[in-house]
Scaffold this motif. Structure first.
Motif, short mmCIF file in Angstrom:
data_model
loop_
_atom_site.label_atom_id
_atom_site.label_comp_id
_atom_site.label_asym_id
_atom_site.label_seq_id
_atom_site.Cartn_x
_atom_site.Cartn_y
_atom_site.Cartn_z
N GLY A 70 63.68 -6.59 -17.79
CA GLY A 70 63.62 -7.73 -18.33
C GLY A 70 62.24 -8.23 -18.81
N TYR A 71 61.95 -9.33 -19.25
CA TYR A 71 60.52 -9.88 -19.82
C TYR A 71 60.17 -10.75 -18.60
N VAL A 72 58.83 -10.94 -18.13
CA VAL A 72 58.26 -11.56 -17.23
C VAL A 72 58.24 -13.01 -17.88
N ARG A 73 59.09 -14.07 -17.08
CA ARG A 73 58.90 -15.35 -17.71
C ARG A 73 57.73 -15.92 -17.20
N GLN A 74 57.53 -15.58 -15.87
CA GLN A 74 56.41 -16.43 -15.21
C GLN A 74 55.97 -15.37 -13.91
N PRO A 95 68.58 -12.34 -20.36
CA PRO A 95 70.03 -13.23 -20.82
C PRO A 95 71.32 -12.41 -20.44
N GLU A 96 71.08 -11.28 -20.51
CA GLU A 96 72.46 -10.32 -20.67
C GLU A 96 73.02 -10.53 -19.31
N ILE A 97 72.22 -10.62 -18.20
CA ILE A 97 72.71 -11.10 -16.72
C ILE A 97 73.29 -12.18 -16.63
N GLN A 98 72.68 -13.00 -17.13
CA GLN A 98 73.43 -14.67 -17.44
C GLN A 98 74.85 -14.56 -17.79
N ASP A 99 74.91 -13.94 -19.18
CA ASP A 99 76.28 -13.80 -19.62
C ASP A 99 77.23 -13.14 -18.68
N ASP A 100 76.93 -11.80 -18.11
CA ASP A 100 77.62 -11.16 -16.99
C ASP A 100 78.19 -12.14 -16.11
N LEU A 101 77.25 -13.05 -15.51
CA LEU A 101 77.63 -14.00 -14.37
C LEU A 101 78.45 -14.86 -14.88
N ALA A 102 78.37 -15.65 -16.46
CA ALA A 102 79.38 -16.34 -16.77
C ALA A 102 80.85 -15.65 -16.88
N LYS A 103 80.73 -14.54 -17.52
CA LYS A 103 82.21 -13.62 -17.52
C LYS A 103 82.73 -13.71 -16.20
N ALA A 104 82.03 -13.51 -15.15
CA ALA A 104 82.41 -13.07 -13.86
C ALA A 104 83.07 -14.26 -13.27
N ALA A 193 77.12 -9.90 -10.16
CA ALA A 193 76.60 -10.49 -11.28
C ALA A 193 75.37 -11.58 -10.63
N ASP A 194 75.87 -12.26 -9.58
CA ASP A 194 74.98 -13.23 -8.96
C ASP A 194 73.92 -12.52 -8.24
N ALA A 195 73.85 -11.38 -7.69
CA ALA A 195 72.98 -10.74 -7.16
C ALA A 195 72.02 -10.10 -8.19
N MET A 196 72.54 -9.78 -9.34
CA MET A 196 71.75 -9.24 -10.37
C MET A 196 70.65 -10.32 -10.75
N VAL A 197 71.47 -11.81 -10.80
CA VAL A 197 70.58 -12.86 -11.40
C VAL A 197 69.60 -13.09 -10.34
N GLN A 198 69.81 -12.81 -8.85
CA GLN A 198 68.68 -13.10 -7.92
C GLN A 198 67.59 -12.15 -8.15
N TYR A 199 68.27 -10.78 -8.56
CA TYR A 199 66.99 -9.53 -8.77
C TYR A 199 66.12 -10.10 -9.81
N ALA A 200 66.43 -11.22 -10.55
CA ALA A 200 65.42 -11.39 -11.41
C ALA A 200 64.07 -12.25 -11.19
N THR A 201 64.57 -12.73 -9.93
CA THR A 201 63.66 -13.46 -9.07
C THR A 201 62.77 -12.61 -8.02
N ILE A 202 61.46 -12.22 -8.49
CA ILE A 202 60.73 -11.28 -7.41
C ILE A 202 60.13 -11.94 -6.32
N ARG A 203 60.62 -11.49 -5.07
CA ARG A 203 60.14 -12.18 -3.82
C ARG A 203 59.42 -11.18 -3.16
N ALA A 204 58.19 -11.77 -2.41
CA ALA A 204 57.26 -10.93 -1.33
C ALA A 204 58.16 -10.22 -0.36
N PRO A 205 58.11 -9.06 -0.25
CA PRO A 205 58.87 -8.33 0.79
C PRO A 205 58.09 -8.53 2.46
#
Length: 405
Positions: A70-74, A95-104, A193-205
């Motif tokens: 994806g693209y870095v939003r922030q 965006p496609e992950i958000q679509d997948d979440l809506a479909k799910a 789909a929700d997990a994929m959306v969470q993956y869009a947020t990169i957190r410190a391990p």
């Protein structure tokens, strides 16, 4: 020559001869007893320190990758920023992950509706089966009580309706189970789909410091699991509150390495001596270097130490408390089968075989051949002979390494 002159000449020659004889007697060497520096055999606490130089490494060091493309939003961090475990480093626009979440989510709703319909069908079929069973039972009871009153055909029809209603109930129950299974699949798809959306947020391990930053706002980031592209990390993160020192321990000292042993860490650039602990070791010797990697953990809560600094590590190996020992230069042939030392007894030198143990830079352990209080010659032993009488004098550090007088 007159008699008077002969007498004077003879007297002169006699005087010269006497003078030469006196000079010759005075120049004659005298036999002197040689002086030998000595030390006493005694008990001491010996400990052999192995000093190795190593470089500080972060306890953990990782390139933080994105699991989805994806693209870095922030991006919220930069080089030198200290972050905590779970802190948001960056967010991606996918965006496609958000679509997948809506479909799910729509799939979940459809599955819930199907379950409701199936449950209603089951209730209807159960009621129908109950009525059919009751009707058949009543007709059968009348037919059995009053034979000939109820035609056989009506009994068969009632029995057939009961069987049909029972089959419809089984079918409705099966449809309900299928609807419930479809809901489980819809829930699983929504979770994915929700997990994929969470993956869009990169957190410190883990808690650490950002050492490199690779991406900026708007950068296209490939998924870190992609095998077809060279995925670029967002940042590099290092844990510096605990550092590692990796020591190449020689094969001769491998058997003395144990987990939990305390070590002294001299950081020359800071002029400080820190405490560390042997935490782990490879338990395998590298064939190329004949050394074993041994790791020492050094706490760094204040961040005073920086990865890349060098340190001298003092490993305290094989402690020997209260053992018989002598100065190292008192024993000849150390490490061979012909170890020996010069002992002074009754003012005379005696060469005795000895057996040694642990050796430190200054002293060496005596296992056999000498007793406490024995006087032994130290320093250079060239020119000594067995049975020779000597004048023993207590040795100092300087005289121990000098020639005997």
């Amino acid at each position: 020559m007159t008699p008077r002159k002969r007498t004077v000449l003879f007297g002169s020659l006699t005087a010269v001869s006497a003078l030469l004889a006196a000079c010759s007697k005075q120049a004659a060497p005298t036999e002197a007893t040689p002086t030998v520096p000595v030390a006493a055999v005694g008990y001491a606490n010996l400990q052999n320190d192995l000093v190795l130089t190593a470089e500080f490494h972060p306890y953990q060091d990782v390139d933080v990758m994105a699991k989805v493309a994806g693209y870095v939003r922030q991006i919220n961090v930069d080089i030198g920023d200290h972050v905590h475990q779970g802190q948001i480093l960056a967010t991606l626009e996918v965006p496609e992950i958000q679509d997948d979440l809506a479909k799910a989510k729509a799939g979940q709703a459809a599955a819930e509706a199907n379950i409701a319909t199936a449950e209603a069908a089951v209730e209807h079929a159960r009621a129908a089966a109950s009525i059919a069973s009751l009707s058949y039972q009543r007709i059968e009871d009348v037919a059995n009580r009053d034979r000939g009153l109820v035609p056989k055909q009506e009994v068969d029809v009632a029995q057939s309706r009961k069987a049909e209603a029972s089959a419809q109930l089984d079918s409705a129950v099966s449809s309900l189970k299928a609807a419930q299974q479809a809901r489980l699949e819809a829930d699983s798809e929504y979770s994915r789909a929700d997990a994929m959306v969470q993956y869009a947020t990169i957190r410190a391990p883990f808690t650490g410091v950002v050492t490199k930053r690779y991406a900026n706002t708007g950068s296209m980031i490939q998924a870190g699991i992609s095998s077809q592209t060279q995925a670029m990390p967002l940042v590099s993160l290092a844990q510096n509150d605990l550092l590692r020192l990796i020591l190449p321990v020689p094969v001769s000292d491998v058997s003395s390495i144990h987990n939990g042993e305390a070590v002294d860490v001299d950081v020359v650039s800071l002029g400080r001596t820190l405490k560390g602990t042997v935490t782990r070791y490879a338990d395998s010797v590298q064939f190329s270097t004949r050394t074993m990697d041994t790791e020492v953990d050094v706490p760094n809560p204040q961040g005073t130490l920086v990865p890349g600094m060098y340190a001298e590590v003092h490993l305290h190996l094989a402690p020997r408390p209260h053992v018989l020992s002598v100065p190292v230069d008192a024993v000849d042939g150390i490490g061979t089968a012909a170890e020996q030392a010069w002992v002074i007894r009754d003012g005379a030198l005696h060469l005795v075989p000895v057996t040694t143990g642990l050796q430190t830079p200054n002293r060496i352990e005596i296992l056999s051949g000498l007793a406490e209080g024995d006087q032994i010659a130290v320093g250079r032993h060239t020119g000594l002979s067995d049975g020779e009488h000597v004048n023993p004098v207590p040795a100092t550090y300087e005289s121990a390494s000098a020639d005997r007088h």
